[in-house]
Design an enzyme around this catalytic site. Structure first.
Site, PDB file in Angstrom:
ATOM      1  CD  GLU A 105      -2.927  -1.225   2.285  1.00 56.40           C
ATOM      2  OE1 GLU A 105      -4.125  -1.366   2.038  1.00 56.40           O
ATOM      3  OE2 GLU A 105      -2.478  -1.163   3.444  1.00 56.40           O
ATOM      4  CB  CYS A 118       3.105   7.273   3.587  1.00 55.29           C
ATOM      5  SG  CYS A 118       3.506   5.985   4.780  1.00 55.29           S
ATOM      6  CB  CYS A 125       6.722  -5.751   8.468  1.00 57.88           C
ATOM      7  SG  CYS A 125       8.024  -5.029   9.494  1.00 57.88           S
ATOM      8  CB  CYS A 129       5.572  -3.979  16.243  1.00 59.32           C
ATOM      9  SG  CYS A 129       7.299  -3.555  15.931  1.00 59.32           S
ATOM     10  CB  CYS A 132       2.413  -2.595  13.603  1.00 61.52           C
ATOM     11  SG  CYS A 132       2.590  -2.116  11.867  1.00 61.52           S
ATOM     12  N   GLY A 177       6.533  -2.403   6.031  1.00 60.80           N
ATOM     13  CA  GLY A 177       7.896  -2.901   6.012  1.00 60.80           C
ATOM     14  C   GLY A 177       8.849  -2.116   6.882  1.00 60.80           C
ATOM     15  CD  GLU A 178      12.910  -1.182  10.136  1.00 64.81           C
ATOM     16  OE1 GLU A 178      11.931  -0.757  10.760  1.00 64.81           O
ATOM     17  OE2 GLU A 178      13.919  -0.482   9.906  1.00 64.81           O
ATOM     18  CB  SER A 207       9.965   5.660   9.878  1.00 66.74           C
ATOM     19  OG  SER A 207       9.482   5.349  11.159  1.00 66.74           O
ATOM     20  CB  SER A 230       9.030   3.168  15.539  1.00 66.37           C
ATOM     21  OG  SER A 230       8.723   3.748  14.291  1.00 66.37           O
ATOM     22  CG  LEU A 231      12.016   5.152  21.962  1.00 59.31           C
ATOM     23  CD1 LEU A 231      13.316   4.526  21.472  1.00 59.31           C
ATOM     24  CD2 LEU A 231      12.320   6.480  22.665  1.00 59.31           C
ATOM     25  CG  HIS A 232       6.323   2.539  19.716  1.00 60.36           C
ATOM     26  ND1 HIS A 232       5.611   3.636  19.310  1.00 60.36           N
ATOM     27  CD2 HIS A 232       6.677   1.893  18.568  1.00 60.36           C
ATOM     28  CE1 HIS A 232       5.519   3.646  17.985  1.00 60.36           C
ATOM     29  NE2 HIS A 232       6.165   2.609  17.510  1.00 60.36           N
ATOM     30  CG  ASN A 306      -4.134   5.020  14.141  1.00 55.19           C
ATOM     31  OD1 ASN A 306      -4.987   5.852  14.437  1.00 55.19           O
ATOM     32  ND2 ASN A 306      -2.966   5.343  13.612  1.00 55.19           N
ATOM     33  CB  CYS A 349       0.665   5.398  12.079  1.00 52.24           C
ATOM     34  SG  CYS A 349       1.233   7.000  11.564  1.00 52.24           S
TER      35      CYS A 349
HETATM   36  N1  SAH Z   1       9.006  -0.268  10.310  1.00 49.04           N
HETATM   37  C1  SAH Z   1       9.232   1.149  10.323  1.00 49.04           C
HETATM   38  C2  SAH Z   1       8.396   1.876   9.293  1.00 49.04           C
HETATM   39  C3  SAH Z   1       6.901   1.845   9.548  1.00 49.04           C
HETATM   40  S1  SAH Z   1       6.441   3.426  10.054  1.00 49.04           S
HETATM   41  C4  SAH Z   1       9.013   1.701  11.715  1.00 49.04           C
HETATM   42  O1  SAH Z   1       8.529   0.955  12.558  1.00 49.04           O
HETATM   43  O2  SAH Z   1       9.368   2.831  11.974  1.00 49.04           O
HETATM   44  C5  SAH Z   1       4.898   3.162  10.769  1.00 49.04           C
HETATM   45  C6  SAH Z   1       4.788   3.907  12.073  1.00 49.04           C
HETATM   46  O3  SAH Z   1       3.501   3.651  12.645  1.00 49.04           O
HETATM   47  C7  SAH Z   1       5.812   3.441  13.079  1.00 49.04           C
HETATM   48  O4  SAH Z   1       6.225   4.512  13.865  1.00 49.04           O
HETATM   49  C8  SAH Z   1       4.987   2.471  13.896  1.00 49.04           C
HETATM   50  O5  SAH Z   1       5.528   2.209  15.147  1.00 49.04           O
HETATM   51  C9  SAH Z   1       3.669   3.186  13.972  1.00 49.04           C
HETATM   52  N2  SAH Z   1       2.553   2.312  14.280  1.00 49.04           N
HETATM   53  C10 SAH Z   1       2.471   0.983  14.096  1.00 49.04           C
HETATM   54  N3  SAH Z   1       1.283   0.514  14.499  1.00 49.04           N
HETATM   55  C11 SAH Z   1       0.595   1.574  14.947  1.00 49.04           C
HETATM   56  C12 SAH Z   1      -0.719   1.746  15.467  1.00 49.04           C
HETATM   57  N4  SAH Z   1      -1.537   0.709  15.593  1.00 49.04           N
HETATM   58  N5  SAH Z   1      -1.104   2.989  15.812  1.00 49.04           N
HETATM   59  C13 SAH Z   1      -0.272   4.040  15.648  1.00 49.04           C
HETATM   60  N6  SAH Z   1       0.968   3.944  15.150  1.00 49.04           N
HETATM   61  C14 SAH Z   1       1.396   2.729  14.810  1.00 49.04           C
END
Ligand code: SAH
Length: 370
Positions: A105, A118, A125, A129, A132, A177-178, A207, A230-232, A306, A349
């Protein structure tokens, strides 16, 4: 754009299996295909594909027979399956089928001051995570340079062709994807997007989930792209759970790689933080995050989580998102709450999963799992 030949693979470069899209061959490889033609044809073709974002059959400055030969030899690689529109036409998502049946997509987002695409870098991927949707669906394969570049070209054509024509100015490598697990091809696409599509490197953002060798690799490249991490979670115990690759590249190593990137590039890093209700939105999370962000002078982007089909926990409600941001600010860190785009078409996202059964053209909202 004619649909004929869209799904054919190019077999003119059998020594390079990576040539799948019209946007895969290098200039030299295209030159080989133009053997016997006057040398200026290469410039005409290259600028037609990249500056004009045209297909070979649209290049009327080329003789008809050559156009036909090129269209057959160099098909586009993305076949549209669905196009979904939301946010009053300001967000468009495409589901594409690739030549081998894999799907990806791409999302186009218009803002008052810029238009951003984007792009996906892999079909699926492998980072797993849990929150996601792409991670929940698993890994299929890496995309080629041309498959990544073609997403930008196809979205740019649509942006330029609307009622109010827009120029795509920014690219975020934040689709499926990463990127740093496919770093060679992603970097190849960055160079092509910069040199040939003419976008400024400062408007490109990669990212990553935190692939340390990939970040170190980017630090050695000369183009100053933006890095988003993408720290979280800012402690290893929680991050091991939310972002499993943390077990391989724990926070100390990740921060050291970010430090190296910062000192090489002097570009501000951003930390992405999807706020999950009761999981990473506590006062201790704000303290740990603020400390990390301050020492790396990173900017924090807060994204309320999301909804995705495979994850039961909800996003933090808006009032507590604002309070979390305020507490980061009071701890001396810079944070913004990211505007959410494309939620009702599953384009936000973490919602990209390229599943035909659940990707729909009409806006709709998926209920939260209990
Ligand atoms: N794999 C890379 C590129 C994907 S970017 C990365 O992780 O950075 C997609 C972004 O959306 C990342 O920051 C990811 O952590 C975030 N993301 C994934 N699932 C999400 C969700 N359910 N709600 C909000 N953000 C999310």
């Amino acid at each position: 754009m004619g649909a004929a030949g869209l799904t054919r693979t190019v077999d003119y470069y059998p020594w390079r299996p990576d040539v799948i899209s019209l946007y895969d061959p290098t200039r030299d490889e295209l030159a080989a295909l133009l053997d016997g033609e006057p040398s200026y044809r290469l410039d005409q073709l290259w600028s037609g594909l990249y500056e004009k974002r045209s297909t070979p059959e649209e290049l009327t400055n080329l003789p008809k027979a050559l156009r036909a030969r090129l269209s057959e030899a160099l098909p586009l690689s993305l076949t549209p399956v669905t196009e979904s529109v939301s946010d009053d036409g300001q967000t468009v998502k495409w589901l594409w089928k690739l030549h081998d049946g894999a799907s990806i997509e791409t999302v186009l987002m218009h803002y008052p001051d810029r238009s951003t695409v984007c792009v996906s870098t892999q079909a699926g991927c492998a980072m797993a995570c849990g929150f996601c949707a792409t991670g929940q669906a698993g890994f299929e394969r890496n995309l080629t340079v041309g498959e990544i570049v073609e997403q930008v070209v196809r979205a740019s054509r649509v942006a330029a062709g609307g009622d109010t024509p827009r120029r795509v100015s920014n690219i975020v490598f934040m689709g499926m994807g990463e990127p740093l697990a496919n770093v060679e091809r992603v970097w190849g696409s960055v160079e092509r997007i910069h040199a040939d599509l003419g976008l400024s490197a400062r408007h490109l953002t990669i990212s990553t989930v935190g692939i340390v060798p990939g970040i170190r690799r980017l630090a050695t490249e000369s183009l100053p792209v933006n890095l988003a991490v993408s720290l979280h979670a800012a402690n290893d115990e929680l991050r091991d759970e939310l972002v499993p690759i943390n077990r391989r590249y724990p926070l100390a190593d990740l921060y050291a790689a970010c430090e190296a990137y910062l000192s090489e590039k002097n570009r501000r890093i951003s930390f992405e933080w999807a706020l999950i209700d009761g999981v990473n939105d506590r006062p201790s999370d704000a303290r740990e995050l603020a400390m990390a962000a301050r020492s790396l002078r990173a900017h924090i982007n807060l994204i309320p989580l999301n909804a995705t089909p495979g994850w039961p926990t909800k996003g933090t409600p808006p009032d507590r998102v604002a309070a979390f941001r305020d507490s980061l600010e009071s701890l001396g860190a810079n944070a913004t709450v990211r505007a959410n785009r494309g939620n009702e078409i599953d384009a936000a996202c973490g919602q990209l999963r390229a599943n035909h059964e659940i990707s729909v053209s009409a806006p709709r909202r998926r209920p939260l799992p209990h």
